[in-house]
Design an enzyme around this catalytic site. Structure first.
Site, PDB file in Angstrom:
ATOM      1  N   LYS A 115     -16.466   1.425  20.603  1.00 36.95           N
ATOM      2  CA  LYS A 115     -17.481   2.475  20.780  1.00 36.95           C
ATOM      3  C   LYS A 115     -18.794   2.119  20.080  1.00 36.95           C
ATOM      4  O   LYS A 115     -19.865   2.282  20.652  1.00 36.95           O
ATOM      5  CB  LYS A 115     -16.973   3.826  20.232  1.00 36.95           C
ATOM      6  CG  LYS A 115     -15.688   4.318  20.884  1.00 36.95           C
ATOM      7  CD  LYS A 115     -15.302   5.712  20.395  1.00 36.95           C
ATOM      8  CE  LYS A 115     -14.930   5.798  18.935  1.00 36.95           C
ATOM      9  NZ  LYS A 115     -13.690   5.074  18.554  1.00 36.95           N
ATOM     10  N   ARG A 118     -13.755  14.798  18.151  1.00 37.67           N
ATOM     11  CA  ARG A 118     -12.453  14.195  17.900  1.00 37.67           C
ATOM     12  C   ARG A 118     -11.331  15.216  17.940  1.00 37.67           C
ATOM     13  O   ARG A 118     -10.172  14.842  17.762  1.00 37.67           O
ATOM     14  CB  ARG A 118     -12.458  13.540  16.535  1.00 37.67           C
ATOM     15  CG  ARG A 118     -12.561  11.998  16.610  1.00 37.67           C
ATOM     16  CD  ARG A 118     -12.510  11.543  15.210  1.00 37.67           C
ATOM     17  NE  ARG A 118     -12.205  10.210  14.891  1.00 37.67           N
ATOM     18  CZ  ARG A 118     -13.098   9.263  14.628  1.00 37.67           C
ATOM     19  NH1 ARG A 118     -14.366   9.469  14.818  1.00 37.67           N
ATOM     20  NH2 ARG A 118     -12.698   8.089  14.191  1.00 37.67           N
ATOM     21  N   ARG A 166     -11.802  -6.836  11.952  1.00 37.64           N
ATOM     22  CA  ARG A 166     -13.064  -6.207  11.535  1.00 37.64           C
ATOM     23  C   ARG A 166     -13.051  -5.952  10.026  1.00 37.64           C
ATOM     24  O   ARG A 166     -14.071  -6.076   9.363  1.00 37.64           O
ATOM     25  CB  ARG A 166     -13.255  -4.896  12.305  1.00 37.64           C
ATOM     26  CG  ARG A 166     -14.585  -4.219  12.042  1.00 37.64           C
ATOM     27  CD  ARG A 166     -14.821  -3.081  13.016  1.00 37.64           C
ATOM     28  NE  ARG A 166     -14.213  -1.836  12.574  1.00 37.64           N
ATOM     29  CZ  ARG A 166     -14.244  -0.697  13.275  1.00 37.64           C
ATOM     30  NH1 ARG A 166     -14.828  -0.667  14.456  1.00 37.64           N
ATOM     31  NH2 ARG A 166     -13.676   0.388  12.806  1.00 37.64           N
ATOM     32  N   ARG A 188     -15.047  -1.934   5.152  1.00 31.13           N
ATOM     33  CA  ARG A 188     -14.469  -0.587   5.276  1.00 31.13           C
ATOM     34  C   ARG A 188     -13.026  -0.582   4.795  1.00 31.13           C
ATOM     35  O   ARG A 188     -12.180  -1.282   5.353  1.00 31.13           O
ATOM     36  CB  ARG A 188     -14.528  -0.119   6.730  1.00 31.13           C
ATOM     37  CG  ARG A 188     -15.904   0.356   7.141  1.00 31.13           C
ATOM     38  CD  ARG A 188     -15.933   0.803   8.588  1.00 31.13           C
ATOM     39  NE  ARG A 188     -14.956   1.828   8.927  1.00 31.13           N
ATOM     40  CZ  ARG A 188     -14.947   2.477  10.079  1.00 31.13           C
ATOM     41  NH1 ARG A 188     -15.875   2.223  10.996  1.00 31.13           N
ATOM     42  NH2 ARG A 188     -14.029   3.387  10.323  1.00 31.13           N
ATOM     43  N   ARG A 190      -4.740   6.159  11.366  1.00 32.76           N
ATOM     44  CA  ARG A 190      -5.903   6.516  12.207  1.00 32.76           C
ATOM     45  C   ARG A 190      -5.501   6.599  13.677  1.00 32.76           C
ATOM     46  O   ARG A 190      -5.946   7.488  14.405  1.00 32.76           O
ATOM     47  CB  ARG A 190      -7.026   5.496  11.998  1.00 32.76           C
ATOM     48  CG  ARG A 190      -7.684   5.653  10.631  1.00 32.76           C
ATOM     49  CD  ARG A 190      -8.524   4.443  10.268  1.00 32.76           C
ATOM     50  NE  ARG A 190      -9.681   4.285  11.115  1.00 32.76           N
ATOM     51  CZ  ARG A 190     -10.348   3.130  11.247  1.00 32.76           C
ATOM     52  NH1 ARG A 190      -9.947   2.043  10.602  1.00 32.76           N
ATOM     53  NH2 ARG A 190     -11.392   3.073  12.031  1.00 32.76           N
TER      54      ARG A 190
HETATM   55  P1  AMP Z   1     -15.157   6.151  12.594  1.00 34.99           P
HETATM   56  O1  AMP Z   1     -16.299   5.433  11.979  1.00 34.99           O
HETATM   57  O2  AMP Z   1     -15.559   6.905  13.823  1.00 34.99           O
HETATM   58  O3  AMP Z   1     -13.961   5.255  12.829  1.00 34.99           O
HETATM   59  O4  AMP Z   1     -14.677   7.263  11.545  1.00 34.99           O
HETATM   60  C1  AMP Z   1     -14.174   6.907  10.274  1.00 34.99           C
HETATM   61  C2  AMP Z   1     -13.515   8.126   9.641  1.00 34.99           C
HETATM   62  O5  AMP Z   1     -14.474   9.169   9.489  1.00 34.99           O
HETATM   63  C3  AMP Z   1     -12.383   8.751  10.454  1.00 34.99           C
HETATM   64  O6  AMP Z   1     -11.141   8.111  10.232  1.00 34.99           O
HETATM   65  C4  AMP Z   1     -12.398  10.180   9.925  1.00 34.99           C
HETATM   66  O7  AMP Z   1     -11.802  10.267   8.650  1.00 34.99           O
HETATM   67  C5  AMP Z   1     -13.883  10.435   9.749  1.00 34.99           C
HETATM   68  N1  AMP Z   1     -14.503  10.996  10.973  1.00 34.99           N
HETATM   69  C6  AMP Z   1     -15.474  10.414  11.738  1.00 34.99           C
HETATM   70  N2  AMP Z   1     -15.812  11.192  12.767  1.00 34.99           N
HETATM   71  C7  AMP Z   1     -15.034  12.299  12.670  1.00 34.99           C
HETATM   72  C8  AMP Z   1     -14.901  13.487  13.447  1.00 34.99           C
HETATM   73  N3  AMP Z   1     -15.636  13.678  14.560  1.00 34.99           N
HETATM   74  N4  AMP Z   1     -14.000  14.418  13.050  1.00 34.99           N
HETATM   75  C9  AMP Z   1     -13.258  14.241  11.938  1.00 34.99           C
HETATM   76  N5  AMP Z   1     -13.319  13.144  11.166  1.00 34.99           N
HETATM   77  C10 AMP Z   1     -14.207  12.180  11.516  1.00 34.99           C
END
Ligand code: AMP
Length: 191
Positions: A14, A89, A128, A134, A146
């Site tokens: 994404k 999400r 990654r 991260r 996740r």
């Molecule tokens: P991402 O960078 O999208 O993989 O998000 C990393 C982490 O941020 C996720 O594992 C969640 O803990 C949190 N997170 C990001 N976006 C959301 C969302 N829309 N709703 C809830 N948690 C989120």
């Protein structure tokens, strides 16, 4: 406005595809993960709370991310549209987003869903993690969590948009360029 939800499990591509799409279609990129990581870097109270959950691979509460998105929509009133990356999400987030956009006389144009099998996701995220810095990418148990969060809470968001006839699924395995071409063909024939 062209408002695209770019959807898929962690590691589906994404972020990579969003970067290319914002350049081509002049859209504002709203990644809730990026916004949360910026809060962590800035050391805000919200960031510190969110970090505890993010480090475990658990979603942060709906009201936190909905509030963040609402602020960003208000801060970008004159844009051509948005790419929502990693949001919504949960179905509650999707419902709130519809309400927020409707209050601005706008709506989601389509959801582009990148489809990638679990085994491929795990190897991509571990790779990654070697240089993303991260904590949630480097550890197999957190990656597993996740993906579990995605399957139990997020996958249903695709059905939410399918009911609105807005779901467009794309094979997320292949070269970055080929996947981008498929996404653009889908956008151009549906906007
Ligand atoms: P991402 O960078 O999208 O993989 O998000 C990393 C982490 O941020 C996720 O594992 C969640 O803990 C949190 N997170 C990001 N976006 C959301 C969302 N829309 N709703 C809830 N948690 C989120």
């Amino acid at each position: 406005m062209l408002n695209i939800v770019l959807f898929g499990p962690p590691g589906a591509g994404k972020g990579t595809q969003s970067e290319k799409l914002i350049a081509k279609y002049a859209l504002v990129h709203l990644s809730t993960g990026d916004i949360l990581r910026a809060e962590i870097t800035a050391g805000t109270a919200l960031g510190l709370e969110a970090k505890k959950l993010m480090d475990q691979g658990i979603l942060v509460p709906d009201e936190v991310v909905i509030g963040m998105i609402s602020n960003k929509l208000d801060a970008n009133k004159d844009t051509n549209g948005f790419i929502f990356d990693g949001f919504p999400r949960t179905v509650a987030q999707a419902t709130a987003l519809d309400t927020l956009l409707a209050s601005k006389n706008s709506a989601i144009s389509m959801m582009i869903s990148l489809v990638v099998a679990d085994e491929e996701l795990k190897s991509r995220l571990l790779l990654r993690g070697k240089d993303s810095g991260r904590a949630d990418d480097a550890n197999p148990a957190i990656i597993e969590k996740r993906i579990e969060e995605y399957n139990s809470k997020t996958a249903a968001v695709a059905s939410f948009y399918e009911t609105q006839n807005k779901l467009k699924s794309i094979n997320g395995i292949g070269s970055i360029a080929d996947i981008f071409t498929q996404i653009c063909l889908t956008i151009d024939s549906n906007k």
